[in-house]
Design an enzyme around this catalytic site. Sequence first.
Site, PDB file in Angstrom:
ATOM      1  N   GLY A 247      91.125 -22.863 -10.208  1.00 53.78           N
ATOM      2  CA  GLY A 247      92.386 -22.954  -9.483  1.00 53.78           C
ATOM      3  C   GLY A 247      92.375 -22.047  -8.275  1.00 53.78           C
ATOM      4  O   GLY A 247      93.380 -21.437  -7.923  1.00 53.78           O
ATOM      5  N   ASP A 270      89.598 -26.862  -8.071  1.00 53.35           N
ATOM      6  CA  ASP A 270      91.019 -27.075  -7.810  1.00 53.35           C
ATOM      7  C   ASP A 270      91.247 -28.573  -7.652  1.00 53.35           C
ATOM      8  O   ASP A 270      90.316 -29.385  -7.736  1.00 53.35           O
ATOM      9  CB  ASP A 270      91.485 -26.316  -6.560  1.00 53.35           C
ATOM     10  N   HIS A 321      99.927 -17.269 -15.908  1.00 58.85           N
ATOM     11  CA  HIS A 321     101.343 -16.874 -15.891  1.00 58.85           C
ATOM     12  C   HIS A 321     102.260 -17.964 -15.343  1.00 58.85           C
ATOM     13  O   HIS A 321     103.483 -17.856 -15.456  1.00 58.85           O
ATOM     14  CB  HIS A 321     101.532 -15.558 -15.135  1.00 58.85           C
TER      15      HIS A 321
END
Length: 436
Positions: A247, A270, A321
């Site tokens: 990513g 990605d 997160h």
Amino acid sequence: MSTNKAKLEALLKLVNSAAQEAITEYEKAGGDVPSIDSTEPHPLDNATDQVALKSAVRTLEGACAQLCTTLAPPSHTAINLVQVYDYACVRVALRENITNVLVDYPKGIHVSELSKIVKIEEKKLARLMRLLATRGCYNEVDTDRFANNRLSLTLHSENPVRHMVSLHVEAGAKGAAVLYETLKDSNTANSDNPDHAPVMYANNKEGITGTFFDWMRQEVRKHCCHAHLTVHSEFPFEKYSTVVDVGGGIGAFSLPLAKTHKHIKITIHDLPEALVQSRAVWERDCPEAVQENRIEFSELNFFTQVPVKGKDIYYLRNIIHDWPDHESALILRNLRQALGPHSRVLIHDYVVRELCRKQAEVEAASLGTVVAPEPLLPNFGVGNMRMYQQDLTMWILHNAKERTLQNSLELATTAGLKLEKVWDLAEACVLEFSAA
């Protein structure tokens, strides 16, 4: 001396010693310390390794705030806690590019002239500017005459920090305004669906649906998650030859790595649209890595696909997160399938610290985390406030979260990963995992 007074004296000593440590770091980097009126960045401001400085500031901020909270009347502190409109003033400054305007007036510009440029009523503009200058953002060099300083320059349109600031004063503030409502609405109260994040709850009322990421794509915005990546200097990348940036976007982590560790072969994973931009950035900013085949770009949906297998390091920054536990577990399970016997996974996020000293000391003894010295709160109090604010940011934008160390261990265990080390970068952390 009473016990309470002794604690205050100890906090005062921490303030002094931490401030001296910070001063030393500035002097080592640039020969002098900055002042609040400084108009040029200090060499340390953009240094790759800021761990020592941030460690000192963490203690300094925590001890100062704990002293003030202890000594001030509770009513004083309670009002200060909520009567905060800094973000609204910063939003005006960003929207009107006030920092950019002031660049052309190094000796300052009178608010009457600034008012004509930005088309905001003079007296109201003066009030906004004076609040920000009181916070140390802009200088009031003479009555109603304002100029840039070192802090306000971070709001310049070409400064990457500005994009993160904009994210908070726009989307963050919008979602925060309805946080309570999402806790009481039966459709969102028990949901961790990204569609139900508070900012999207607010957007739904305007006919905007989907997730925060969907909204950003519709708005054709790109918010840059800026940070000084001290992981480059703290983690021993020189020992490894291959790194996968999962990513990785345009390569905020891997591009500087390619410049300092030319022996490493890098893979950026990605989505296709992100890789289009990434290739263009690498061609412009690090063409030698492209020409020498030290960088490859590979499409990956980390929910459904396994990264390239058998590499040394798999790096994920600000990825886990963004997602609730179920989605995060999918990402890590797919990642686990790619690992070789000596591979390492580096998860670079905030790790929410414990307020219970007993638990904090257990984690410090067994896992190498850092505990604040007494009588400071064990999590450094306000010195580590950003991780708690960032946790709320993840909730407001994505219905996700920053995790405690125990949360991260539980998540990693379900994916077949074993914690090897906690790298404390004095703000965020890097959790190093191997295959269990």
